[in-house]
Design an enzyme around this catalytic site. Structure first.
Site, PDB file in Angstrom:
ATOM      1  N   ILE A  13      43.310  47.286  26.183  1.00  0.00           N
ATOM      2  CA  ILE A  13      42.018  47.952  25.960  1.00  0.00           C
ATOM      3  C   ILE A  13      42.207  49.467  26.034  1.00  0.00           C
ATOM      4  O   ILE A  13      41.607  50.226  25.265  1.00  0.00           O
ATOM      5  CB  ILE A  13      40.963  47.453  26.971  1.00  0.00           C
ATOM      6  N   ALA A  74      44.091  51.134  34.741  1.00  0.00           N
ATOM      7  CA  ALA A  74      45.329  50.644  35.356  1.00  0.00           C
ATOM      8  C   ALA A  74      45.044  49.624  36.455  1.00  0.00           C
ATOM      9  O   ALA A  74      44.586  49.994  37.547  1.00  0.00           O
ATOM     10  CB  ALA A  74      46.116  51.823  35.929  1.00  0.00           C
ATOM     11  N   TYR A 141      41.074  38.806  41.982  1.00  0.00           N
ATOM     12  CA  TYR A 141      40.968  39.789  40.897  1.00  0.00           C
ATOM     13  C   TYR A 141      39.558  40.387  40.853  1.00  0.00           C
ATOM     14  O   TYR A 141      39.371  41.612  40.912  1.00  0.00           O
ATOM     15  CB  TYR A 141      41.334  39.128  39.555  1.00  0.00           C
ATOM     16  N   LYS A 145      38.051  44.343  41.831  1.00  0.00           N
ATOM     17  CA  LYS A 145      37.234  45.161  40.934  1.00  0.00           C
ATOM     18  C   LYS A 145      35.906  45.522  41.603  1.00  0.00           C
ATOM     19  O   LYS A 145      35.432  46.655  41.506  1.00  0.00           O
ATOM     20  CB  LYS A 145      36.983  44.415  39.620  1.00  0.00           C
ATOM     21  N   ASN A 170      34.850  38.821  27.317  1.00  0.00           N
ATOM     22  CA  ASN A 170      36.220  38.477  26.893  1.00  0.00           C
ATOM     23  C   ASN A 170      36.719  39.393  25.777  1.00  0.00           C
ATOM     24  O   ASN A 170      36.395  39.184  24.613  1.00  0.00           O
ATOM     25  CB  ASN A 170      36.262  37.011  26.453  1.00  0.00           C
ATOM     26  N   HIS A 189      45.535  34.148  27.629  1.00  0.00           N
ATOM     27  CA  HIS A 189      44.236  34.193  26.952  1.00  0.00           C
ATOM     28  C   HIS A 189      44.203  33.282  25.720  1.00  0.00           C
ATOM     29  O   HIS A 189      45.197  33.119  25.015  1.00  0.00           O
ATOM     30  CB  HIS A 189      43.898  35.624  26.560  1.00  0.00           C
ATOM     31  N   PHE A 207      41.262  23.400  27.779  1.00  0.00           N
ATOM     32  CA  PHE A 207      41.082  23.101  29.207  1.00  0.00           C
ATOM     33  C   PHE A 207      39.701  22.505  29.467  1.00  0.00           C
ATOM     34  O   PHE A 207      38.779  23.194  29.861  1.00  0.00           O
ATOM     35  CB  PHE A 207      41.282  24.361  30.048  1.00  0.00           C
TER      36      PHE A 207
HETATM   37  N1  UDP Z   1      41.382  28.235  27.481  1.00  0.00           N
HETATM   38  C1  UDP Z   1      41.862  27.055  26.966  1.00  0.00           C
HETATM   39  N2  UDP Z   1      43.212  26.959  26.716  1.00  0.00           N
HETATM   40  C2  UDP Z   1      44.082  27.992  26.940  1.00  0.00           C
HETATM   41  C3  UDP Z   1      43.565  29.208  27.456  1.00  0.00           C
HETATM   42  C4  UDP Z   1      42.211  29.293  27.718  1.00  0.00           C
HETATM   43  O1  UDP Z   1      41.132  26.096  26.747  1.00  0.00           O
HETATM   44  O2  UDP Z   1      45.284  27.833  26.708  1.00  0.00           O
HETATM   45  C5  UDP Z   1      39.946  28.351  27.756  1.00  0.00           C
HETATM   46  C6  UDP Z   1      39.631  28.747  29.193  1.00  0.00           C
HETATM   47  O3  UDP Z   1      39.546  27.581  29.988  1.00  0.00           O
HETATM   48  C7  UDP Z   1      38.310  29.468  29.028  1.00  0.00           C
HETATM   49  C8  UDP Z   1      38.405  30.105  27.650  1.00  0.00           C
HETATM   50  O4  UDP Z   1      39.441  29.411  26.975  1.00  0.00           O
HETATM   51  O5  UDP Z   1      37.249  28.535  29.028  1.00  0.00           O
HETATM   52  C9  UDP Z   1      38.752  31.574  27.692  1.00  0.00           C
HETATM   53  O6  UDP Z   1      39.879  31.731  28.538  1.00  0.00           O
HETATM   54  P1  UDP Z   1      40.677  33.077  28.622  1.00  0.00           P
HETATM   55  O7  UDP Z   1      41.844  32.863  29.558  1.00  0.00           O
HETATM   56  O8  UDP Z   1      40.991  33.584  27.247  1.00  0.00           O
HETATM   57  O9  UDP Z   1      39.643  34.107  29.248  1.00  0.00           O
HETATM   58  P2  UDP Z   1      38.788  34.042  30.630  1.00  0.00           P
HETATM   59  O10 UDP Z   1      37.431  33.548  30.225  1.00  0.00           O
HETATM   60  O11 UDP Z   1      39.485  33.166  31.603  1.00  0.00           O
HETATM   61  O12 UDP Z   1      38.732  35.464  31.067  1.00  0.00           O
END
Ligand code: UDP
Length: 329
Positions: A13, A74, A141, A145, A170, A189, A207
């Site tokens: 970013i 950072a 995390y 913040k 996101n 991500h 997931f």
């Molecule tokens: N996600 C997923 N498979 C992956 C990575 C992420 O299904 O390999 C899902 C994760 O469970 C969430 C969404 O995608 O619901 C966004 O996840 P990401 O890690 O990109 O961002 P977050 O929302 O955790 O900041």
């Protein structure tokens, strides 16, 4: 000169924001330890390789220049690792920022835009989320913040240091000209992983498909990184023209599910995405969507790029840089 210090400006970013700041006429000095950042991402800008934990080096930067504001990126930003190594997160994110604020105070720099996150809210019960929601982070995390946001509040009260803390949803996408984009050492991500599965003929895990959402997968508010960059420029200008301190959501106010992202990736790339439904990931709330009306009211900002631009720009970046900033194999 309108010199702005950008700790973490060589990251994802940060590097997009540096471009936007330069276009707005600011003179950018980047301070980055390159643990996650890339020299290549800021090759047209002044980069000081340094760590926020190195107070001597940091304070020297303020002594050598007339800095009028700081845009601070950072930080460590991986939820999963923060759960395993909370002290690393507190040292880097909180002590590092304490050093930065101390150096700012000593140099009488009064304006800071501090990159925050919707992870400060924790497990919300309703959505869309606005800034009056209670902040109860559910991982270190988000806690680090929020700790910095609180430190800033007291720095405002005591020293008149004013801040904007954009709370990102996101971040996604890439510079439309394909010059810079997302490249993390450890990629967790969704969108980069979906594109990696296409480029490396792998399978992406979804997931969980049993959440209480329209298709059973989690819904997130994906926001184009160039929209985020624009919001930082506006936040800085707002502070320079005496705006009062605030935390503010940055999102599109529209959610996309994991299955919808997979479909959008197929449309952008013209390829099929192989996926497999897997266990839920610990700590994932079903839906996170922003109410971004405060950003509109105070900064005159709202996202102008939608999911199609996000997915197209990200695809161009990943297709042309399958190894990120590393040279091709
Ligand atoms: N996600 C997923 N498979 C992956 C990575 C992420 O299904 O390999 C899902 C994760 O469970 C969430 C969404 O995608 O619901 C966004 O996840 P990401 O890690 O990109 O961002 P977050 O929302 O955790 O900041």
């Amino acid at each position: 000169m309108n010199t702005i210090l950008i700790p973490g400006g060589a990251g994802y970013i940060g590097s997009h924001t540096v471009r936007a700041l330069a276009e707005a006429g600011f003179d950018c000095v980047i301070y980055d330890n390159l643990s996650e950042g890339h020299r290549e991402a800021v090759k047209d800008f002044e980069l000081i390789e340094g760590d926020l934990l190195d107070y001597e080096k940091l304070s020297q930067v303020f002594k050598n220049r007339k800095i009028i504001g700081v845009v601070h990126f950072a930080a460590f930003a991986l939820v999963g690792i923060s759960m395993k190594e909370p002290l690393d997160y507190y040292r880097n994110n909180v002590i590092g920022t304490h050093n930065l604020l101390t150096a700012m105070r000593n140099a009488e720099v009064k304006n800071i835009v501090f990159s925050s996150t919707c992870a400060t809210y924790g497990n919300v019960k309703t959505t869309p989320i606005n800034e009056s929601f209670i902040t109860e982070p559910c991982n270190p995390y988000g806690e680090t913040k929020l700790a910095v946001e609180k430190m800033l509040k007291w720095c405002d009260t005591a020293y008149g240091m004013r801040y904007v803390c954009p709370r990102y949803f996101n971040a996604a996408g890439a510079m439309p000209d394909g010059s810079i984009g997302e490249d993390h050492k450890l990629e967790t991500h969704l969108i980069p992983l979906v594109y990696r599965t296409i480029l490396k003929d792998e399978t992406v895990s979804v997931f969980g498909n049993d959440y209480p959402t329209r298709d059973g997968s989690c819904i997130r508010d994906y926001i184009h990184v160039c929209d985020l960059a624009d919001a930082h420029v506006r936040a800085l200008k707002y502070l320079i023209s005496d705006g009062s301190s605030m935390s503010v959501n940055l999102g599109t106010e529209h959610g996309a599910s994991v299955f919808e992202i997979i479909k959008a990736a197929e449309q952008a790339s013209g390829k099929t995405v192989k996926y497999a439904v897997a266990q839920r990931r610990a700590g994932d709330p079903p839906i996170l969507v922003a109410d971004a009306s405060l950003a509109k009211e105070k900064l005159g900002w709202s996202a102008v790029r939608g999911l199609t631009e996000i997915m197209n720009d990200a695809w161009q970046w990943h297709k042309n840089h399958p190894n990120g900033y590393e040279p091709y194999e």
